[in-house]
Each structure stands twice: as C-alpha cells, then as structure tokens.
Scaffold this motif. Structure first.
Motif, short mmCIF file in Angstrom:
data_model
loop_
_atom_site.label_atom_id
_atom_site.label_comp_id
_atom_site.label_asym_id
_atom_site.label_seq_id
_atom_site.Cartn_x
_atom_site.Cartn_y
_atom_site.Cartn_z
N TYR A 97 0.83 -1.21 0.00
CA TYR A 97 0.00 0.00 0.00
C TYR A 97 0.86 1.26 0.00
O TYR A 97 0.39 2.32 -0.37
CB TYR A 97 -0.90 0.02 1.23
N ILE A 104 -4.49 0.38 -6.45
CA ILE A 104 -5.34 -0.07 -5.34
C ILE A 104 -5.85 -1.47 -5.65
O ILE A 104 -5.96 -2.32 -4.75
CB ILE A 104 -6.50 0.92 -5.12
N CYS A 107 -3.22 -3.94 -4.74
CA CYS A 107 -3.10 -4.07 -3.28
C CYS A 107 -4.26 -4.87 -2.73
O CYS A 107 -4.08 -5.74 -1.86
CB CYS A 107 -3.06 -2.70 -2.62
N GLU A 135 -4.77 0.77 6.21
CA GLU A 135 -4.57 1.34 4.87
C GLU A 135 -5.80 2.11 4.40
O GLU A 135 -5.68 3.09 3.68
CB GLU A 135 -4.17 0.24 3.88
#
Lengths: 364, 595
Positions: A97, A104, A107, A135
């Motif tokens: 992250y 995104i 991740c 996160e």
C-alpha cells in the motif's frame, strides 16, 4: 559450491543485522542457493533477506524476495515454511500500500489472496483485516476503516497475529484517524502502563500517542514518552513515521533545534524506505525548515552522503532544503492521491501544518 | 451485600516466584530491605541511633531456622495486622515517618517472598514507643496467621524467623546465606552482622570504593571491586555521575573486547541495596563496552525491585551519564592521549560506535581508527594521505568483489561492511571537509581502463571472446590495465543483479505478483556485467594468436577464473567449464595442439 557451503552462507546471513551488510550477505546466499543449493536453502535465504530488507529499510528488495517464497508456497517442500511465509506476508501487505506505483486493485487483490491463505491454513484473519483497516484510513476512508477494525477485533488472536505489544499501536493508528484521542490512549494502555515491550515497542506506541496527548493537553505525559523513546527511535532503522511524529511534536512544543537533530540523524536511513514513509518524513522536515527560517535560527540539517543534494546544497541552506522537502512531499502526496482517487494526502499536509501552528510550549 | 475477594496465598506465592522474582534468593534482599527501612525510620526520630542488622542460622538441614533481626522502629499489634497480613499494603506508603529519599520497599509484597522458602514465618517485634507489649505474629503458607502478645521484655526492633523448607535448607546453608547477604547488602550504610554462636562477623563494608579518599588504596579498591563483584579485569575506570538520577559510581573499561550483541549488565545499588547486577538500560547503547557499578537515590525500581522502571527519569539519567562519559573521553583525548589509545586498542569497535553517536567525539576519535582495506587494516590518516577521495565498497560482499582488482591496479579501496565502518566513512567530512567518499565497483574500474593501440589484437580478442561467451550474459571489453599479470576481470552491476533477482521471482509468480513486480522493474537502469580482457597480459595475447577451439576454451576458463576472483556464485555451466575446460587445456598443452 556445495550445499554445505550454501548453508554456511545462509548462516552468516541469518546472523547479520538488518542493515546493508545483512542485505548483501542474504542476497549472496540467495544467489548461490539458486545456483547450487536445495529448494529449502533457496527458500530460507529469501526469508532471511525478506526480514533484513523489511527492517533494514529496503522494502523493494523484501518484496522481490518474498514474491518467490509466495510463489512456491504450495509446494510440498515448503510445508514447514508456510506459517513463516504467512507471517512475512503481513509485512509485505503493509508495504504494498505504501508504494503509489502499485494500484489499489493490485493491493486489494493481494489482500484477498492473503485472507484466503490465512483461512485455508486455519489461521484467524484478524491481522490481515487490521492491515486493511490501517490502509483504509491512510486513504482517508475513515468510516470504512473503523468498520474493518471492528471486524478485525471481533476475530480471535492466534500465532499469526502481531504480538500483544505491537497490535495496540496498529489499532491506535486507526482510532487516531477518527479523532477520538481518548480511544487512542485506551488502546495503547498495555504498552504505556503495563510495560509490554517488543523489538520496536514501546518506541512505536510512544510516537503514536504524542499527537493525541497534545490534543488532550496531557503535555507532561507526552513529554515523558518523547524523552523515553526519542533517542532509541533514532537509533533504529525503518521507524521513519515514528521519527516524523517526534519531529512534529518537537515543532509543536517549540523545540525546533531538537527536531533538526532528528532529521539530520535519520534522513540517511529514509532514502530507500517506502514512499509513504518518506512522505511522512518529508512533510515533517518541510515544516521544520519553515520553522527554523521563521525563527531565524542557523541550525544545520546534515544532508546524507547518498542523497542527490549532497555536495550541491549546504546543510545550512534552509531555504533550499525547505524547497526540496516541500516539493518532495507535494510530489509524493500527488502520487498517492492520484493512485487513490482522493485528495487525502494533500489534506494531511495541510492538517500537519495546522497542528504544528497550534503551539504548546514544553521544556524538554 | 458486598463481598471480599478471596486470595489463594499458595497461588500468589507461585505467581511471585515464577513471574515476579528472578530467584528464590530474593527473600534475603527483602528481609534486608525491611530491616534497613525499619532502622532508617527509627533514625528519623532518633538520629544518633546505632542501627544494625543481625542474621543468625539456627541448626542446619531440615528444620533449620533463619533469624533476621533489626533494631529499627518495630511494629505494634495493630500494625502487624495491617501491614504483615494485608498483601499490597506497605507501611512505607504513608505510615512511617517521612524521610528524605523515601524507603527501599514500597509495594507491600516483600514478606511474601519468605514463603517461597519457608512454610511458616514468625515476626517478633516491639514498637519504639514501648506503649505496648512485644508481639509475635505467625504467618503460614496456607494463608492463616495468628498474633499474640509476649510477656518478655525485648528492645525495640523486629526479628523475622523463617523455618526453612527442606529443599530451601539444603540450598541456603550458612555459606550461601553469607554470600547472599554480601551480594545484596555490601553497600548498605549500616552493619549487617552474621552471628554464629559466640562469634559475630560484619559481612558488609558499607562503603563504596569510590567513596574512599583519593589515593592508591582507593584505586586498588576500585579495581578489586570490579574483579570480585563485576567479574571483569579492568583496563581502566573513571567516575560517572548524574544529578538527575542521583547516580554516582564507576564505569569500568574491561581488558577484553566486548561484542555489541552482548547485553551489557550494570550493577546498580538503590540506596545501598543491590537492585541487580544486570541492568541493561542504564547507559546509552553506544557505551556498550563499559560496565558500571553505581549507586542511585532517585531512580525508580520495578515491582520486583530487580530492574529499573523505564520512565523519563531513567531516560534523562541515561542522557546525563552519556554526557559524563563523553566528557571523560574528550578530556582524555586532550590531556591523556596514550590512555585513550589503550582504550581504542582493545575496544576499537566500541569506540567507533561512540564516534557515530556524537560529532565532537567523531572529530576527536576518527584519526585513531583503522579500517579494512585491500592493503590490510590502515589508519584513517594513512588512508587520507593516499588520497582525499576515499574509494569504498559499502558491504563486505562488494568489497571482496572489488578488492582483488583494486590491488591489481594499485588502487586503495576501503571496506564499509563491518559494524559502524560505513557510517563512520559516510561522515568523514566531519573530520576533514575536503575529503570525499566514492562508492566503487568493478564496473567503475573497468570504465577507466585504456583502449589498446593494437586494433588488430583487439578485434581478434573481441570476436573470439564474444563467440566463446555467447551463452553468458555479459558485456565483453578489451582494455589495457595494470598489472599486466591479471588476465581478465569480471564486474557485476548491483542494480543488474537485483533486476535479475526480480526477473527470477517474476517468472515463478502468479499474474498478480508478476504485475506487481513489473511495477518495480527498471531494466534501463541495470547494466550488464562486464568481462574485461587485459590486452597487456601475455597469456591473453597468446590466446589471441592461437585462435580456434583452444582459444574458445581458454576464453571460457578465463571467464570462470574472473568470476572466482570476483567471488561471484558459480552455476552448473560455469563449474562444467572449470572442470572440463581446464582438463582440455592441459591435454592441449601436452599434445601441443587442439584437443
């Protein structure tokens, strides 16, 4: 080279510290194991490298080493290592992250992969969800982070959860984003008052609670934790965000020269850290330079030898250093905001500046 | 209706012995502590009171009874009920006369330690004011106790009797008990006497060696204290102090080198009572090579009283002690350089960490340090005499790869791989502003080599070598370099190696992590390894003249030889070349032609 000689290289690497030397030894062991070692040696060398690189401030190297281990997770010869691989996965998930070049979606897919593996191995997904909660709040999704935190805490702890000294600080990170300062202190109580310690505790928790304590006007307590942990934090690698928190505290309490010591002492250690950690450091250093210039102080900030500014910018040229840190924090903020589709990082910069402007003098 | 908590004394004792106290022997310290506090409380009211503690062992083996007697303030019957039988309630929190510096005991659990070694504890006491008869309090491990008044007249004070358990009696015989009393009570400011029949002997000196008057007996006593109580043979010692922590004592420099990973253990006395001889957090980390013996009046102990509470007072004290050590080193550098040199000769690693911690000390100490180079260990000043640009390899791995080449071309390279060396080298401009540091690799050396004038030779070597090494990832260069005795060099670029590591990991990864690694890949920044033939070398010239299959084999063997010189890992293919190629060349040599 025989596998016995590989073994010797691996042992040397394992006994080394989390620093460039340890990383170099582990890389050597890994490359030799790739050429002439057993599967287990290839795996072990990479697990050692993952640890040295994670805690020695080289997360990219850790990610590469760990990826190979994860790729071979399902092989029969990896069975004895699976629990350790899952443990290391937590470090890697956190670091993913922290690089804006990873989307995104990447991740979150890694997060889902980790959840699946933990579940299949029979472990609680509590630590994985906790990482997600942290996160989410780093992206400004506070409500969502709180929901995930609650879901995480409803799950049991087991051997893959972070230790009882480390977990509270992570929980407090999420609670801090909600602005509930009392909750932050409550979550940190076991470390603050019951003496729980770990490799990076109480240093991380002490840094974590400084802001909350200031907001609650508990300056004596804040001062105490700063004094206890400031120097130990500066001596440890990979605590960039904790150092940044101390710097912000020092600025708010009108101790800019001490803040300059911290930035001078730690800047060199941040150069290969994850961009998110470098963002925190750059913001705090940028505010420091502004403060020093406004106060007319001729304090030097030592430029690390390996930095691009070394040799071209004097450590006393606060205007130039300030401009560098301003640009660096803006660049990183924009990279993260573009990745996340928000303006949260830019707003973090503004918020830190506002916090520091609300002075609360403390004599240290 | 309210209730009271039930407490299992057995369980509590087990908790204390297994989780609070490090050893069952701490009951000796607890009893000494109670005795000291009692006499100190009496001294507040009677400043000239002649305080003492007497210890006597009656019998031996099973049934032995240990008696600890003090002539302190004593207890009334009410106080016996309140303080002896209420766990967690300490008389020292509010009931005793106020005393500067407080009392040793504070937590109200000390007497419980006696039940670790005894099934029954009897306390006979007479309060100082003598308004009541003496009392006898008997506590048992099952949690019951009784109190009765005694008809006999005794002087104010308290005696604690322990009927030792059989296993404890075997462990804590007279010799062991005397040793423990000395261990804990050596510096107590009142006599602790061992009574055996008609004889009495004072076990403690009651005085720290650093409190003696200056002179030869003092320095001898200080050194002897280290040998007996710290277990080191001191090379040197000096006083250290901290006003904040009320700390005063001696720091010893041992005559043996100390490893950074060894947890330093300092001996700390709290108000004269030994707290622990393994306190790790007293000094800054960079002072790891020192061992201290100190007294403190202000630092706070943990509940077990075997360690120091990690609070801001300790942090401030640690800082002050660090400053105290720095001042000592600075003074030595200025007026006793030979003494400093003795320290550095034994503890160079420790002193390097000291230099890393402080800029002023760096400037003073750096000239004394030696660093590993490709020409052996050299002092910094010698290194700087050679050049103001220090070529260095940041790790031992990088150094081993470059050292041989550097020697061959008569360049000095310093290794930054050992503990603190890299950090010291990176700050060398603190010592001399004109000094610069340059990280070097084999690749860097190769770029400076000259192109040979004989273009024909270059062409033959270049073509032949590229063909021979077409299966290997390397860039072939033909250059002239010194010494001419070195036939070839191999230099890998660290970025290229990491790029290869990434490719290897990505090959085996699933689609997700392969794409993640793709985001990290920087192939444009990675340079191929360099294999550089030395056109000045007679062997290389001979290979060029020979040509053919023999030359091809020779190039491959030279390549592997260069890998070995650079401490690069050898794969299967390289090992096959080493084994097969060498034999082929030998055979060719014997036959005088191609194999």
């Amino acid at each position: 080279m025989s596998s016995n000689e590989c073994e010797e290289l691996i042992r040397r690497a394992d006994n080394a510290n989390h620093d460039p030397e340890g990383i170099a030894l582990a890389e050597r062991a890994m490359r030799q194991a790739d050429l002439s070692g057993t599967f287990e040696q290839r795996l072990e060398a990479r697990m050692i490298l993952t640890g040295h690189a994670t805690f020695g401030g080289s997360p990219e190297i850790a990610l590469v080493a760990f990826t190979w281990c994860l790729s071979h997770y399902d092989e029969p010869d990896a069975r004895a290592w699976r629990a350790s691989i899952l443990w290391n996965y937590k470090w890697i998930l956190r670091s993913l992250y922290r690089f804006p070049q990873f989307t995104i979606q990447q991740c979150e897919r890694a997060h889902e992969d980790a959840m699946r593996r933990f579940q299949e191995a029979g472990y609680s997904t509590r630590p994985v969800l906790l990482i997600r909660a942290i996160e989410l709040c780093r992206r400004g999704e506070i409500d969502a982070s709180r929901e995930v935190l609650d879901a995480s805490l409803a799950l049991p702890r087991d051997s893959r959860a972070d230790c009882e000294a480390c977990e509270p600080e992570q929980i407090a990170t999420v609670l801090e984003a909600t602005g509930n300062w009392q909750d932050v202190l409550r979550a940190s109580d076991d470390v603050l008052h019951r003496g729980l310690v770990c490799a990076e505790q109480p240093e991380l928790t002490h840094a974590m609670v400084l802001h909350s304590l200031c907001e609650l006007d508990l300056l004596d307590e804040a001062r105490r934790y700063h004094l206890i942990s400031f120097e130990p934090t500066l001596s440890m690698p990979s605590l960039t965000t904790a150092v940044a928190r101390h710097v912000l505290f020092l600025l708010r309490t009108e101790n800019p020269e001490r803040a300059a010591e911290a930035v001078s002492a730690y800047w060199g250690k941040t150069l290969e850290e994850a961009p998110d950690d470098r963002f925190d450091f750059a913001v705090s250093a940028s505010l420091l330079c502004r403060d020093l210039q406004a106060a007319g102080l001729e304090t030097e900030i030592r430029v690390p030898r390996a930095h691009e500014l070394h040799g071209t910018t004097s450590g006393r040229d606060l205007a130039a250093l300030g401009a560098y840190f301003d640009a660096e924090s803006a660049r990183l903020a924009d990279a993260f905001d573009a990745r996340n589709g928000t303006t949260h990082y830019r707003s973090l910069m503004a918020r830190h500046a506002e916090d520091v402007a609300r002075r609360m003098p403390v004599r240290l | 209706m309210s209730h009271r908590f039930q407490v299992s004394l057995d369980g509590l004792i087990e908790l204390l012995s297994n989780h609070l106290y490090s050893s069952p022997a701490v009951f000796v310290r607890e009893l000494l502590q109670n005795g000291v506090d009692a006499v100190e409380a009496r001294r507040v009211l009677e400043p000239d009171h002649g305080a003492e503690i007497r210890v006597e062992l009656h019998g031996s083996g099973p049934g032995a009874t240990l008696a600890f007697a003090d002539n302190g303030i004593g207890l009334t019957e009410e106080q016996a009920h309140e303080f002896l039988a209420t766990i967690g309630r300490s008389a020292k929190r509010g009931e005793l006369p106020e005393r500067d510096g407080g009392y040793l005991g504070q937590f109200g659990v000390g007497l419980l330690s006696c039940f670790v070694v005894a099934k029954e504890v009897v306390v006979v006491s007479r309060a100082l004011d003598r308004t009541e008869a003496p009392i006898e309090w008997t506590g048992r491990v099952d949690g019951s106790y009784s109190v009765r008044r005694l008809e006999s007249e005794i002087e104010p004070g308290t005696t604690v009797y322990l009927r030792l358990r059989p296993d404890a009696a075997a462990t804590f015989d007279a010799e062991r008990l005397r040793e423990l009393i000395r261990h804990y009570g050596e510096l107590l400011p009142l006599p602790v006497r061992w009574v055996a029949g008609e004889t009495e002997v004072q076990l403690n000196s009651g005085r720290a060696p650093w409190d003696m008057a200056a002179g030869q007996p003092r320095s001898h006593a200080i050194d002897e204290f280290a040998r007996v109580n710290v277990g080191i043979d001191p090379l040197d010692s000096f006083e250290i102090s901290s006003e904040t922590g009320g700390v005063r004592g001696i720091a010893y420099v041992g005559s043996q080198r100390v490893n950074l990973v060894t947890e330093p253990g300092h001996r700390v006395y709290l108000k004269g009572m030994l707290l622990s001889d393994s306190i790790g957090s007293l000094l800054p980390r960079w002072a790891f090579f020192l061992r201290c013996v100190v007294q403190t009046d202000h630092l706070r102990p943990t509940a077990s009283r075997e360690d120091l509470h990690q609070d801001e007072l300790l942090a401030a004290t640690r800082r002050e002690l660090g400053e105290s050590i720095k001042r000592t080193i600075i003074r030595m550098a200025e007026v006793e350089p030979r003494r400093l040199k003795r320290w550095i000769d034994v503890h160079e690693s420790g002193m390097k960490l000291v230099a890393c911690a402080d800029d002023e000390l760096y400037r003073l100490l750096a000239p004394h340090f030696s660093f590993p180079t490709n020409q052996g260990m050299l002092p910094l000043l010698t290194i700087l005499d050679r050049s103001k640009e220090i070529a260095f390899a940041p790790t031992t791995v990088a150094f081993r790869q470059v050292a041989g080449v550097a020697t061959g071309v008569d360049r000095l390279v310093v290794s930054g791989g050992y503990q603190h060396d890299r950090e010291l080298l990176e700050r060398v401009d603190l010592y001399d502003h004109e000094v610069t540091l340059k990280e070097v690799s084999l690749w860097d050396f190769a770029q400076d080599f000259q192109e040979p004038a004989d273009r024909d030779l270059v062409a033959r070597l270049d073509e032949g070598c590229r063909r021979a090494l077409s299966a290997f990832d390397c860039r072939v260069l033909v250059r002239d370099f010194t010494p001419a005795s070195v036939p070839a060099l191999y230099g890998a670029d660290p970025e290229a190696q990491r790029e290869k590591d990434l490719e290897r990991a990505a090959e085996d990864a699933d689609e997700l992590f392969s794409s993640i690694l793709g985001n990290l890949s920087r192939p444009e920044a990675a340079r191929s390894p360099v294999f550089c033939l030395n056109a000045s070398n007679p062997l290389v010239q001979g290979v060029a003249r020979r040509g053919g299959e023999a030359a091809e084999t020779a190039f491959q063997v030279l390549y592997v030889h260069a890998l070995l010189q650079a401490h690069e890992p050898l794969g299967v293919r390289e090992r096959q070349i080493l084994e097969g190629g060498l034999l082929d060349l030998i055979e060719m040599g014997m036959q005088g032609g191609d194999a």
